[in-house]
Design a protein around this motif. Structure first.
Motif, short mmCIF file in Angstrom:
data_model
loop_
_atom_site.label_atom_id
_atom_site.label_comp_id
_atom_site.label_asym_id
_atom_site.label_seq_id
_atom_site.Cartn_x
_atom_site.Cartn_y
_atom_site.Cartn_z
N ASP A 1 0.81 -1.22 0.00
CA ASP A 1 0.00 0.00 0.00
C ASP A 1 0.84 1.27 0.00
O ASP A 1 0.31 2.37 -0.09
CB ASP A 1 -0.99 0.01 1.18
CG ASP A 1 -0.31 -0.03 2.54
OD1 ASP A 1 0.94 -0.01 2.58
OD2 ASP A 1 -1.01 -0.09 3.56
N ARG A 2 2.17 1.11 0.07
CA ARG A 2 3.06 2.27 -0.04
C ARG A 2 3.80 2.27 -1.38
O ARG A 2 4.67 3.12 -1.60
CB ARG A 2 4.08 2.27 1.10
CG ARG A 2 3.50 2.38 2.50
CD ARG A 2 2.61 3.59 2.65
NE ARG A 2 3.31 4.82 2.35
CZ ARG A 2 2.71 5.99 2.14
NH1 ARG A 2 1.40 6.07 2.16
NH2 ARG A 2 3.43 7.07 1.88
N ASN B 1 -0.75 6.31 -4.54
CA ASN B 1 -0.40 4.95 -4.16
C ASN B 1 -1.69 4.13 -4.03
O ASN B 1 -2.80 4.65 -4.13
CB ASN B 1 0.34 4.96 -2.82
CG ASN B 1 1.68 5.63 -2.93
OD1 ASN B 1 2.53 5.22 -3.70
ND2 ASN B 1 1.90 6.68 -2.15
N GLN B 2 -1.52 2.84 -3.74
CA GLN B 2 -2.69 1.98 -3.60
C GLN B 2 -3.60 2.42 -2.47
O GLN B 2 -4.82 2.23 -2.53
CB GLN B 2 -2.25 0.54 -3.37
CG GLN B 2 -1.63 -0.11 -4.61
CD GLN B 2 -1.61 -1.61 -4.47
OE1 GLN B 2 -1.68 -2.16 -3.37
NE2 GLN B 2 -1.55 -2.31 -5.58
N ASP B 3 -3.06 2.99 -1.44
CA ASP B 3 -3.88 3.41 -0.30
C ASP B 3 -4.48 4.80 -0.49
O ASP B 3 -5.14 5.32 0.39
CB ASP B 3 -3.05 3.38 1.00
CG ASP B 3 -1.92 4.38 0.99
OD1 ASP B 3 -1.64 4.99 -0.07
OD2 ASP B 3 -1.30 4.56 2.06
N SER C 1 1.05 1.66 -7.82
CA SER C 1 0.42 0.61 -8.60
C SER C 1 0.54 0.93 -10.09
O SER C 1 0.14 2.00 -10.54
CB SER C 1 -1.06 0.49 -8.22
OG SER C 1 -1.71 -0.46 -9.03
#
Length: 503
Positions: free
Chosen positions: A436-437, A496-498, A440
């Motif tokens: 999550d950091r 990012n993914q988060d 993607s």
């Protein structure tokens, strides 16, 4: 037909051609200017206008002017909405600038331009590179190669002609910053380390100086102009700051005059004062430079040459800090402004030779260059996997410094028994970094797997990098032979993914 080299800078576009002798030479734009300001002005009626003309038109209607677009590449940020509601993003701005460059080159050379070599920052992501290729296609150009800007600058400064020379190429452009270590040995020119900061560039120095000048204006007049009410003042201040930077690169003191609503600032700025305003930004570039040198497993004594390229590197404070940290004088043989465009021409010839193609300038077939270029990936790429604790992390397949082009394959286990499908998530990030950091890049599915209770390593993932560092990913189930290939659907939000902003 010719294949020009285009240095697509945040502040200025420069272009070059090989000429019938193969020696790169600068092409002026159709107005005879050695560069084209990277500015686009959207008229109320008629097509967009570009360059100096766009900057001049922007004085009257600044809301129609787009500059400083480069950091928005790879995102879906809207930089301008036209009167008919059309949204223009950075890729669209680049396409307009490239179309204008194509027109200028064709007019000045009387040759058709269907292909070009376009430079990009060394720290560009997959999405940013793909948008560059898409923008070129929109402008009617096939981008045959996207060389990294410091790599192109090294070639443009003829490092490949210096045997056994290791150079530090410090490239501070208008919107981005890169630094590479380039080694020339025999006929091989190789990049041994590269890094940068996409959030540092000449515009940050300009913004800081602008804030200091506004403070002085307010202290003198008890009045502070605002961008909303005084857009023309800010346009003029931007030009004055550029003139100030140029003047202070030659003199130790310069004068700046600003006026707004009958109020005036007439101020003498010394080089030391200017330096004090921007020292913290300049030092960020030096920290990055030290990291790149350390990452190359070199000490300063192993650096033979220091090349400072890009308009931002002309500030005296940059040269002073560079010489202080390296213990070497910045090379006076270095051409700072057009070297990347010149080097892009040679990079294109090298790529054509690598592919076994004949490179033509008009009707003349140029001989294949004897130089061999080895570039590297500037970041790590992998897939999301579970670590021993069950955490989702990045598992590297292509580490940073992987040669470009390259193909690498790794075998992975399924996450659970009797699994019949798997999603391959491609991440940009270091090995073991929390997923999550990571940034993607894309994902694809491998379906129809035969049911098996064991969890042996059976998913074979292959990453292929082309000459531009663009990625193709394939997955194969070794138990069944089922295969799938990634069709990238880039996330242009730049997050990012988060959902946090990518570093």
């Amino acid at each position: 037909m010719i294949i020009p080299g285009i240095d697509a800078g945040n502040s200025r576009f420069k272009f070059a051609e090989p000429g019938v002798t193969g020696v790169p030479q600068l092409i002026t734009n159709r107005f005879g200017e050695p560069f084209t300001p990277s500015a686009v002005f959207f008229q109320a009626e008629g097509p967009p206008i570009v360059g100096t003309e766009a900057l001049n038109a922007g004085f009257a209607e600044p809301d129609r002017l787009v500059t400083n677009w480069k950091r928005s590449m790879g995102t879906d940020a809207v930089l301008h909405s036209s009167d008919d509601g059309t949204a223009y993003r950075a890729m669209d701005i680049l396409a307009i600038l490239l179309a204008d460059a194509k027109d200028s080159i064709e007019i000045k050379t009387d040759q058709v331009v269907n292909e070009a070599v376009i430079t990009v920052p060394a720290n560009y992501t997959e999405a940013q590179k793909q948008q560059t290729i898409d923008a070129a296609a929109k402008a009617g150009i096939k981008a045959i190669l996207l060389p990294h800007e410091p790599t192109a600058a090294a070639l443009g400064n003829e490092l490949h002609k210096r045997n056994n020379c290791t150079a530090l190429v410090f490239d501070l452009g208008g919107g981005t910053f890169d630094v590479s270590i380039v080694r020339s040995t025999g006929n091989v020119c190789e990049i041994i380390a590269t890094g940068g900061d996409p959030n540092v560039g000449g515009r940050d120095f300009n913004d800081r100086v602008g804030e200091k000048l506004l403070d002085e204006f307010e202290n003198t007049n008890s009045f502070r102009p605002s961008k909303e009410k005084h857009p023309i003042f800010f346009q003029e201040m931007t030009q004055r700051i550029e003139q100030l930077k140029i003047s202070l690169s030659i003199k130790t003191q310069s004068q700046i005059v600003l006026s707004c609503e009958g109020n005036q600032l007439n101020m003498s700025v010394s080089r030391d004062q200017f330096n004090s305003w921007v020292t913290d930004i300049a030092k960020k570039t030096i920290v990055t430079t030290e990291k790149v040198i350390a990452g190359a497993n070199l000490d300063m004594s192993q650096i033979d040459e220091v090349y400072a390229v890009g308009g931002g590197s002309m500030m005296p404070i940059i040269k002073e800090l560079l010489e202080e940290v390296t213990g070497k004088k910045v090379s006076r043989r270095c051409e700072p402004h057009v070297a990347a465009a010149m080097g892009a021409v040679l990079a294109g010839r090298i790529e054509y030779s690598r592919q076994g193609k004949s490179y033509k300038c008009g009707e003349v077939v140029l001989p294949a260059p004897v130089t061999i270029l080895h570039d590297i990936l500037s970041y790590s790429v992998g897939v999301m996997a579970l670590d021993e604790q069950g955490n989702e992390v990045c598992s590297e397949i292509l580490p940073e410094k992987t040669p470009v082009p390259s193909i690498q394959t790794r075998l992975f286990k399924l996450a659970q028994p009797d699994q019949t499908a798997v999603t391959i998530k491609i991440l940009e990030g270091e090995d073991g970094k929390n997923a999550d950091r990571c940034l993607s890049i894309g994902h694809f599915d491998l379906n129809g797997l035969p049911v098996r209770p064991d969890m042996i390593g059976r998913i074979e993932v292959t990453f292929s990098l082309d000459s531009n560092g663009l990625l193709t990913a394939k997955a194969r189930d070794t138990a069944s032979g089922k295969t799938a290939e990634m069709e990238i659907a880039y996330d242009y939000s730049g997050k990012n993914q988060d959902g946090s902003q990518a570093a």
